[in-house]
Write an enzyme that holds these catalytic residues in place. Structure first.
Site, PDB file in Angstrom:
ATOM      1  N   LYS A  69      -6.331  -6.274  14.901  1.00 17.71           N
ATOM      2  CA  LYS A  69      -6.998  -5.023  15.297  1.00 17.71           C
ATOM      3  C   LYS A  69      -8.513  -5.049  15.124  1.00 17.71           C
ATOM      4  CE  LYS A  69      -3.046  -2.057  14.638  1.00 17.71           C
ATOM      5  NZ  LYS A  69      -2.486  -0.832  14.102  1.00 17.71           N
ATOM      6  N   ASP A 106      -4.276   5.023  17.061  1.00 17.28           N
ATOM      7  CA  ASP A 106      -3.622   5.137  15.744  1.00 17.28           C
ATOM      8  C   ASP A 106      -4.090   6.361  14.961  1.00 17.28           C
ATOM      9  OD1 ASP A 106      -1.896   2.965  15.728  1.00 17.28           O
ATOM     10  OD2 ASP A 106      -3.354   1.595  14.813  1.00 17.28           O
TER      11      ASP A 106
HETATM   12  P1  NAP Z   1      -3.770  -5.682   8.535  1.00 13.65           P
HETATM   13  O1  NAP Z   1      -5.022  -5.313   9.223  1.00 13.65           O
HETATM   14  O2  NAP Z   1      -3.312  -7.095   8.545  1.00 13.65           O
HETATM   15  O3  NAP Z   1      -3.917  -5.187   6.995  1.00 13.65           O
HETATM   16  C1  NAP Z   1      -2.885  -5.477   6.084  1.00 13.65           C
HETATM   17  C2  NAP Z   1      -3.129  -4.760   4.772  1.00 13.65           C
HETATM   18  O4  NAP Z   1      -2.031  -5.063   3.897  1.00 13.65           O
HETATM   19  C3  NAP Z   1      -4.410  -5.179   4.023  1.00 13.65           C
HETATM   20  O5  NAP Z   1      -4.839  -4.111   3.215  1.00 13.65           O
HETATM   21  C4  NAP Z   1      -3.888  -6.329   3.156  1.00 13.65           C
HETATM   22  O6  NAP Z   1      -4.650  -6.540   1.973  1.00 13.65           O
HETATM   23  C5  NAP Z   1      -2.531  -5.817   2.758  1.00 13.65           C
HETATM   24  N1  NAP Z   1      -1.605  -6.915   2.464  1.00 13.65           N
HETATM   25  C6  NAP Z   1      -0.996  -7.729   3.368  1.00 13.65           C
HETATM   26  N2  NAP Z   1      -0.221  -8.641   2.715  1.00 13.65           N
HETATM   27  C7  NAP Z   1      -0.389  -8.397   1.388  1.00 13.65           C
HETATM   28  C8  NAP Z   1       0.150  -9.011   0.220  1.00 13.65           C
HETATM   29  N3  NAP Z   1       0.996 -10.049   0.285  1.00 13.65           N
HETATM   30  N4  NAP Z   1      -0.197  -8.511  -0.981  1.00 13.65           N
HETATM   31  C9  NAP Z   1      -1.058  -7.462  -1.057  1.00 13.65           C
HETATM   32  N5  NAP Z   1      -1.600  -6.834   0.012  1.00 13.65           N
HETATM   33  C10 NAP Z   1      -1.258  -7.313   1.229  1.00 13.65           C
HETATM   34  O7  NAP Z   1      -2.523  -4.830   9.090  1.00 13.65           O
HETATM   35  P2  NAP Z   1      -2.549  -3.359   9.737  1.00 13.65           P
HETATM   36  O8  NAP Z   1      -2.674  -3.462  11.191  1.00 13.65           O
HETATM   37  O9  NAP Z   1      -3.522  -2.562   8.959  1.00 13.65           O
HETATM   38  O10 NAP Z   1      -1.043  -2.844   9.458  1.00 13.65           O
HETATM   39  C11 NAP Z   1      -0.612  -2.509   8.153  1.00 13.65           C
HETATM   40  C12 NAP Z   1       0.780  -1.856   8.199  1.00 13.65           C
HETATM   41  O11 NAP Z   1       0.733  -0.604   8.873  1.00 13.65           O
HETATM   42  C13 NAP Z   1       1.850  -2.689   8.916  1.00 13.65           C
HETATM   43  O12 NAP Z   1       3.060  -2.589   8.212  1.00 13.65           O
HETATM   44  C14 NAP Z   1       1.971  -2.016  10.261  1.00 13.65           C
HETATM   45  O13 NAP Z   1       3.252  -2.193  10.847  1.00 13.65           O
HETATM   46  C15 NAP Z   1       1.772  -0.567   9.856  1.00 13.65           C
HETATM   47  N6  NAP Z   1       1.312   0.273  10.977  1.00 13.65           N
HETATM   48  C16 NAP Z   1       2.132   1.260  11.412  1.00 13.65           C
HETATM   49  C17 NAP Z   1       1.741   2.076  12.453  1.00 13.65           C
HETATM   50  C18 NAP Z   1       2.639   3.181  12.917  1.00 13.65           C
HETATM   51  O14 NAP Z   1       2.441   3.657  14.037  1.00 13.65           O
HETATM   52  N7  NAP Z   1       3.584   3.637  12.109  1.00 13.65           N
HETATM   53  C19 NAP Z   1       0.507   1.875  13.068  1.00 13.65           C
HETATM   54  C20 NAP Z   1      -0.319   0.860  12.589  1.00 13.65           C
HETATM   55  C21 NAP Z   1       0.112   0.051  11.546  1.00 13.65           C
HETATM   56  P3  NAP Z   1      -6.048  -7.407   2.019  1.00 13.65           P
HETATM   57  O15 NAP Z   1      -7.086  -6.444   2.527  1.00 13.65           O
HETATM   58  O16 NAP Z   1      -6.234  -7.803   0.610  1.00 13.65           O
HETATM   59  O17 NAP Z   1      -5.788  -8.546   2.948  1.00 13.65           O
END
Ligand code: NAP
Length: 271
Positions: A69, A106
């Site tokens: 993103k 979003d």
């Molecule tokens: P992203 O940009 O990859 O960010 C991931 C986040 O999770 C970061 O804060 C990361 O921490 C943390 N994280 C990932 N793996 C980790 C681990 N092993 N230990 C600790 N922290 C970890 O992903 P995103 O696009 O923001 O999406 C995040 C979540 O929101 C996903 O589950 C996605 O499916 C969900 N989502 C849902 C909707 C909906 O419509 N319901 C919409 C958007 C997203 P760091 O900063 O330290 O890397």
């Protein structure tokens, strides 16, 4: 020769995405010719993917999920200044002239289930500092929330987000004791199928706190189960998923999703 318009969702991983179910449900319900797919795109293939798709007149665009993103903003036009506001794009739309623009649905999708709640001045907790967290913090800043506690694995990233969105607050590690808050949002990927769990002690939250998990695979995450066990109100990831998809659908296929079919769609998504 007639051709079929299509859109897709891209990410790494991508198997968990429910976006194809939603968009294809709406296409069928409206009787529109079109298709919505999922594509597993790794980070090093993102630029080539956008470059190839922008030449395809049948491609209407794509939704963007983990972890692209932020990176995708370098590859598309940004007439709405998403880079300077939310700082993450989840929807890419191909224009008739072959140009490709990025936007973010979003933030509006996230906020819709909270729209009736007065959050002005309220303390909130946000877990995560990735692309989804940006949309969440943007929406919460516009709602005028008070003290914001961000829990994240990488603290510097989270500190940058407080500054970016002009929020007052603090950054804590994932193992920290939670402060009291009116709303706790998980916008990290913790708790998602295949990812480590999100283990938080919710005892400091007041009885009228709301716990909102963006993760929708599984729908009933460990966090939501713990919140329900404490008697707290919960919001699962489906409302936001359907809300952000509805805005994207209209951009891709030029029609609003059918009205009155949300219950059926939710049943399909939870089957
Ligand atoms: P992203 O940009 O990859 O960010 C991931 C986040 O999770 C970061 O804060 C990361 O921490 C943390 N994280 C990932 N793996 C980790 C681990 N092993 N230990 C600790 N922290 C970890 O992903 P995103 O696009 O923001 O999406 C995040 C979540 O929101 C996903 O589950 C996605 O499916 C969900 N989502 C849902 C909707 C909906 O419509 N319901 C919409 C958007 C997203 P760091 O900063 O330290 O890397």
């Amino acid at each position: 020769m007639s051709s079929t318009p299509y859109a897709e969702v891209i990410g790494d991983p991508i198997a968990q995405s429910k976006s194809p179910l939603i968009h294809n449900f709406w296409l069928d319900a409206l009787g529109l010719a079109g298709d919505y797919r999922r594509a597993h795109i790794k980070a090093d293939a993102l630029a080539a993917f956008i470059d190839q798709r922008r030449k395809d007149p049948d491609w209407r665009g794509c939704n963007v999920t983990i972890p692209h993103k932020v990176a995708v903003m370098d590859l598309v036009d940004d007439p709405g200044n998403i880079r300077g506001t939310i700082g993450a794009m989840n929807t890419i739309v191909r224009q008739r002239d072959g140009s490709v623009i990025g936007t973010n649905t979003d933030a509006a999708g996230f906020y819709a289930p909270l729209a009736e709640i007065d959050l002005s001045g309220a303390p909130v907790i946000v877990v995560g500092a990735g692309g989804a967290a940006r949309a969440v913090l943007f929406a919460l800043a516009r709602a005028g929330v008070g003290h914001v506690t961000i829990l994240n694995r990488s603290p510097l990233k989270a500190m940058g987000l407080l500054a970016t969105f002009g929020l007052k607050g603090e950054v804590l590690g994932l193992e920290a004791q939670l402060p009291p808050a009116a709303l706790l949002v998980n916008s990290s990927s913790l708790g998602m199928t295949g990812q480590p769990p999100l283990d938080l002690d919710l005892s400091a939250l007041p009885d009228d706190a709301i716990v909102y998990d963006l993760v929708y695979a599984p729908l009933q995450t460990g966090l939501l189960k713990a919140a329900a066990a404490r008697g707290l109100d919960t919001v699962d990831g489906l409302d936001m998923l359907i809300g952000q998809a509805a805005l994207a659908f209209e951009l891709f296929f030029g029609a609003a999703p059918p009205e009155g079919r949300d219950e059926e769609l939710r049943a399909l998504l939870t089957a």
